[in-house]
Design a protein around this motif. Structure first.
Motif, PDB file in Angstrom:
ATOM      1  N   GLY A  11      12.589 -13.286  -6.408  1.00 15.78           N
ATOM      2  CA  GLY A  11      13.946 -13.255  -5.846  1.00 15.78           C
ATOM      3  C   GLY A  11      13.959 -13.771  -4.415  1.00 15.78           C
ATOM      4  N   ALA A  12      12.977 -13.355  -3.616  1.00 20.33           N
ATOM      5  CA  ALA A  12      12.904 -13.816  -2.229  1.00 20.33           C
ATOM      6  C   ALA A  12      12.643 -15.319  -2.176  1.00 20.33           C
ATOM      7  N   LEU A  14      13.558 -17.532  -4.468  1.00 19.50           N
ATOM      8  CA  LEU A  14      14.789 -18.226  -4.860  1.00 19.50           C
ATOM      9  C   LEU A  14      15.804 -18.226  -3.726  1.00 19.50           C
ATOM     10  N   ILE A  15      15.919 -17.131  -3.011  1.00 26.16           N
ATOM     11  CA  ILE A  15      16.837 -17.065  -1.869  1.00 26.16           C
ATOM     12  C   ILE A  15      16.387 -18.049  -0.788  1.00 26.16           C
ATOM     13  N   GLY A  16      15.099 -18.113  -0.538  1.00 27.28           N
ATOM     14  CA  GLY A  16      14.569 -19.063   0.443  1.00 27.28           C
ATOM     15  C   GLY A  16      14.805 -20.505   0.015  1.00 27.28           C
ATOM     16  N   LEU A  18      17.233 -21.612  -1.923  1.00 30.07           N
ATOM     17  CA  LEU A  18      18.652 -21.897  -1.746  1.00 30.07           C
ATOM     18  C   LEU A  18      19.007 -22.107  -0.271  1.00 30.07           C
ATOM     19  N   ALA A  19      18.378 -21.348   0.607  1.00 28.33           N
ATOM     20  CA  ALA A  19      18.670 -21.477   2.035  1.00 28.33           C
ATOM     21  C   ALA A  19      18.130 -22.786   2.612  1.00 28.33           C
ATOM     22  N   SER A  21      17.357 -25.660   0.795  1.00 26.70           N
ATOM     23  CA  SER A  21      17.608 -26.858  -0.001  1.00 26.70           C
ATOM     24  C   SER A  21      18.468 -27.896   0.721  1.00 26.70           C
TER      25      SER A  21
END
Length: 152
Positions: A11-12, A14-16, A18-19, A21
């Motif tokens: 999860g971390a 994926l959040i990274g 997205l941030a 990209s």
């Protein structure tokens, strides 16, 4: 039930992802632009160099070979020397790069006459110039020792 620590890591991540990209996309776009520019530069460097003319059209001797060019240069020197009362002591061939003709000249006479000869030699068409020259005093005037060049 307790979530697995692996899920927190995913999860971390994926959040990274997205941030970051947008920044990654911009960097990849810049990289593509720079690679295209580099390819154009490499292509331009691979092209054969164009030969720029040495002189404007009509300013060269239009001689068939170096000997004919030297003959034209000698004729100009002799004509100007005769008109100005200057003695041409010696003319001989000199080495010149491709496309040029060179002639060594040694002339003597009154200082004003020799300087007028040099000036007239360089002012007339087709273009001829003294690549190197020296003036030395002699009894009764000066001696010009020069190397003249002209485009063939």
């Amino acid at each position: 039930m307790r979530p697995s620590p692996l899920l927190f890591g995913i999860g971390a991540g994926l959040i990274g992802l997205l941030a970051l990209s947008p920044f990654t996309g911009a960097a990849l776009g810049d990289l593509a632009v720079e690679r295209a520019q580099h390819a154009r530069i490499v292509q331009a460097a691979a092209l054969p160099a164009r030969q720029a003319p040495i002189l404007a059209r009509g300013s060269a001797l239009d001689a068939m070979d170096a000997a004919a060019g030297r003959a034209a240069m000698m004729a100009r020197i002799q004509r100007l020397a005769k008109a100005g009362g200057v003695l041409v002591e010696e003319t001989s061939a000199a080495d010149a790069p491709e496309g040029l003709v060179a002639l060594r000249v040694r002339a003597s006479g009154a200082e004003k006459a020799v300087l007028a000869l040099a000036d007239a030699f360089e002012r007339e068409r087709p273009v001829m110039r003294f690549r190197s020259w020296t003036l030395e005093p002699i009894a009764g005037g000066v001696r010009l020792t020069a190397e003249a060049v002209a485009a063939r």
